[in-house]
Write an enzyme that holds these catalytic residues in place. Structure first.
Site, PDB file in Angstrom:
ATOM      1  N   ASP A 416     -48.298 -60.489 -40.528  1.00  0.00           N
ATOM      2  CA  ASP A 416     -47.585 -59.504 -41.339  1.00  0.00           C
ATOM      3  C   ASP A 416     -46.990 -60.172 -42.581  1.00  0.00           C
ATOM      4  OD1 ASP A 416     -46.574 -57.059 -42.038  1.00  0.00           O
ATOM      5  OD2 ASP A 416     -45.312 -56.825 -40.254  1.00  0.00           O
ATOM      6  N   GLU A 419     -46.204 -60.697 -49.100  1.00  0.00           N
ATOM      7  CA  GLU A 419     -46.275 -60.081 -50.430  1.00  0.00           C
ATOM      8  C   GLU A 419     -45.092 -60.451 -51.321  1.00  0.00           C
ATOM      9  OE1 GLU A 419     -47.755 -57.241 -47.226  1.00  0.00           O
ATOM     10  OE2 GLU A 419     -45.778 -58.045 -47.716  1.00  0.00           O
ATOM     11  N   ASP A 482     -47.371 -49.876 -43.927  1.00  0.00           N
ATOM     12  CA  ASP A 482     -46.360 -48.954 -43.425  1.00  0.00           C
ATOM     13  C   ASP A 482     -46.517 -47.563 -44.022  1.00  0.00           C
ATOM     14  OD1 ASP A 482     -45.478 -51.208 -42.188  1.00  0.00           O
ATOM     15  OD2 ASP A 482     -43.740 -51.519 -43.484  1.00  0.00           O
TER      16      ASP A 482
END
Length: 756
Positions: A416, A419, A482
């Site tokens: 995950d 970024e 998400d």
């Protein structure tokens, strides 16, 4: 980034210089270099006090032509750079004819005529112009803040449409959009994207890759409506035009340049179930979920532990929280005895409270600020630092922490984040912080993936990654981030996946039911069908569990139906996966990829081809209303047997146990005999579902791969008047043949089936 104020004027504070005329061309056998003046030179004095652009033209691979535009060549480039595959000798051939210089590579030719205004023209094999960099197509600009940009413009033809640029949730066709290639954790409902790829694909049968890992700003017909402009803040820009003529050819060449996807293991195509994110769970909770799936006849392949498998405030130190998982080794053993694979959540950040923070800081494995301080903030985890994957020692240290989990029984990782990478830092290898912002995720996912390949073996490595950049397709699988628990977010997610698939990514997934919030049962049931007809399928949420029985008994039936269906489709799906690995053609394919000549397919973004022969149109309404476009040919609904002749738009209505799922005319679908698991013995009583054409000489083949993607058996189908003859090569085991609406037969070696 926009530099002009309308068509005639330049924006305040901007100075721009366009390549205007060719001053010389130096040609070699496989490449050439041109110098372009930025104003007309009518006398010797015009060469003074004026810039000169150097333009290098070359071909790294057959069918790919690169252009590098440089203003000042002395700028130091500390990296990073995309790792590209190239023929060291060059793949092009240069031809000079008077004032014309041409570089040809496979079906692609770049033409420069010294006698005319500056123009780089790209033509296909048939001589048709694909695109060109014309009067404003090669330039540099300075802005009021002192920044220096190099830009290029490539012409858009009438009706030409642009796709790709990563996993973008904005409209599927990118014309009219401003797209900044810059990693961001922005969800699925904005112009920001987790996976930013400086590559676009054109409906005219070519692609363009901008070879710059930092921020690339695209104006897709949004500054000059007849141009795609791309710019970087640098002294040079390098781009590659990638030949087709078909979109599949473009993707094959692009992935040959930037890397082909690895082949994920067959077990990863089964259903993944997670703890969800902020829910309460322990081993008893996990066991109840696993038992509940088994009791309800829903096969489960992977169980995933999300963030709170670790102690609060200590992510990521890779240590199980002893308060809720006092015996992690025993628990993982018990789960694996039930045939499950295990996934755990990780990210590249280390919280200050974790003992690993001090260890990493002492060893120099955390990114630092220019003054030597460790870069930290409190967003996400209190006082967290960032692992410096530019350091070989840091990569090895990080892998060693993960290996302990593999030794405990973990099989794969959800990688995950990656970024929110700062630019006010200093990297171990001296990389440029702006270029590293996007590229960091590549190093992160590569570090994890290479460990899995080393420890589990090639063909067994798989991650569940959120962020990526060009080349990241080599490390599947990627999921859409998400999203909200709504029909709108479901459609957003599909648009993002289709854009990503046209950016070189072979495998893609999403959170079934949406991540944020708790889905309405209608949303959950519709998303189940969509999710289980994607390359990879995961039940995951944020604040609520995603076990099907929480959404009613009908949801349980839907989950069971489509999980079993996916398992039956595995010989076909894994064949498509092997094709993605070999050629870069994705498993989930926008309609234009299979039907590039059909204008009706060019803007369709609510359906897709799953492999070459299955058309899937998810339902985005509670009542089951859905519109679906069927291209030319006869299509057969896989679940009902209904036959429809295209091209046609249809308005259909489906219950929760159905959706538009059509088989293409001429297809031969190999179906597994065992639907209990995704990685079974696919040659144990398979069924060939044959959809013949009316052609009297029709023949087709179906391949059943083994678990490494290599063909294990090939079935050849021939039409002989009013019957079909099916012969098998590579197997002597029995198989069945079924013609929808017709007869069926079973045998070994050779089977004959009457059509009437």
């Amino acid at each position: 980034m926009k530099f002009t104020d309308g068509f005639w004027r330049i924006r305040d504070g901007v100075q721009i210089s366009y390549a205007t005329e060719v001053r010389d061309v130096c040609a070699e056998s496989k490449r050439f270099t041109a110098h372009a003046a930025v104003k007309r030179v009518t006398k010797r004095g015009d060469t003074l006090n004026a810039p000169l652009l150097r333009v290098d033209c070359f071909s790294p691979l057959e069918g790919v032509i690169g252009v590098r535009v440089t203003h000042h060549a002395g700028k130091y480039n500390p990296g990073p750079d995309f790792a590209l595959t190239a023929d060291p000798d060059g793949a092009g051939t240069v031809r000079r004819d008077g004032s014309v210089t041409e570089l040809t590579s496979g079906p692609l030719t770049l033409r420069l005529d010294e006698a005319g205004p500056w123009t780089l023209t790209f033509r296909g094999e048939d001589g048709r112009e694909l695109t060109r960099a014309g009067a404003k197509g090669t330039a540099f600009a300075t802005t009021g803040d002192g920044a220096h940009h190099v830009l290029a413009q490539l012409a858009l033809g009438v009706g030409e449409q642009i796709y790709g640029l990563g996993e973008r949730f904005t409209p599927f066709v990118k014309n009219g959009q401003v797209v900044d290639v810059w990693q961001a954790d922005g969800g699925t409902s904005s112009e920001q994207a987790y996976k930013n790829i400086p590559f676009y694909l054109s409906s005219r049968g070519y692609g363009v890759f901008v070879n710059h890992p930092g921020k690339v700003s695209f104006e897709v017909g949004s500054e000059s409506v007849g141009q795609v402009q791309f710019s970087v803040e640098d002294q040079s820009i390098e781009y590659y035009v990638v030949a087709g003529p078909a979109p599949k050819d473009v993707l094959a060449r692009y992935t040959a340049l930037t890397g082909r996807p690895a082949l994920p293991p067959a077990w990863s195509f089964g259903l993944w179930l997670t703890t969800s994110f902020t829910t309460d769970y322990d081993e008893a909770t996990v066991t109840s979920f696993v038992d509940g799936m088994a009791e309800r006849g829903i096969p489960l392949s992977v169980f995933h532990f999300d963030c709170f498998w670790m102690r609060e405030y200590q992510w990521c130190d890779f240590a199980w929280d002893p308060a809720v998982f006092p015996d992690p080794e025993g628990m993982l053993t018990r789960l694996k005895e039930r045939g499950l694979r295990i996934s755990v959540w990780i990210n590249p950040y280390i919280a200050q409270k974790s003992p690993l923070f001090d260890e990493a800081a002492r060893l120099g494995h955390l990114v630092r600020r220019p003054n030597g301080d460790i870069w930290q903030w409190d967003l996400w985890q209190a006082g967290m630092g960032l692992v410096d994957f530019t350091s070989p020692e840091a990569r090895a240290w990080y892998q060693a922490k993960l290996k302990r989990l593999l030794d405990q029984g973990v099989d794969c990782f959800k990688t995950d984040f990656g970024e929110r990478i700062p630019t006010d830092v200093v990297w171990h290898d001296g990389s440029d912080p702006e270029r590293m912002h996007n590229y960091y995720t590549h190093l992160y996912n590569r570090t994890v993936f290479e460990l899995l390949e080393k420890e589990r073996g090639q063909g067994e490595a798989v991650v569940f990654a959120r962020s990526a950049t060009a080349g990241g397709q080599q490390y599947p699988v990627h999921w859409g981030g998400d999203c909200w628990a709504s029909f709108e977010a479901m459609a957003e997610s599909l648009r993002g996946g289709l854009s990503l698939s046209l950016s070189g990514y072979g495998f893609w997934s999403h959170d079934i039911g949406g991540f944020e919030g708790t889905p309405d049962p209608a949303v959950f049931k519709r998303w189940l069908a969509f999710g289980l007809l994607s390359s990879h399928s995961r039940l995951h949420g944020s604040t609520s569990y995603r076990v099907p029985w929480n959404f009613g008994e009908e949801a349980v039936a839907v989950a069971r139906r489509f999980t079993l269906l996916k398992h039956r489709l595995m010989p076909y799906l894994y064949g498509a996966a092997a094709e993605a690995h070999r050629s870069g053609v994705p498993v989930m394919r926008p309609m234009l990829l299979e039907f590039p000549g059909d204008p009706g397919c060019r803007s369709v973004d609510r359906q897709y081809m799953l492999g070459p022969d299955l058309l899937v149109a998810p339902v985005f309404t509670e009542g089951g209303e859905v519109e679906v476009y069927l291209p030319e040919g006869t299509w057969t609904h896989l679940l009902t047997g209904e036959r429809v002749t295209g091209p046609v738009w249809r308005s259909e209505r489906h219950g929760y146990d159905s959706l538009p799922l059509y088989v293409r005319e001429g297809a031969v679908l190999p179906l597994a005999g065992d639907d209990s698991r995704p990685d079974g013995d696919w040659l144990d009583n398979p069924t060939l579902l044959v959809h013949p054409t009316d052609d009297a000489d029709w023949t087709a083949e179906a391949t059943v791969p083994d678990l490494t993607g290599i063909p294990a058996a090939v079935f050849t189908v021939r039409r002989e008047g009013d019957r079909l003859r099916v012969t098998a090569q590579g197997t002597e085991r029995p198989f069945a043949v079924r013609v929808p609406g017709g007869a069926s037969a079973q045998g070994a070696g050779e089977v004959v089936v009457p059509l009437a």
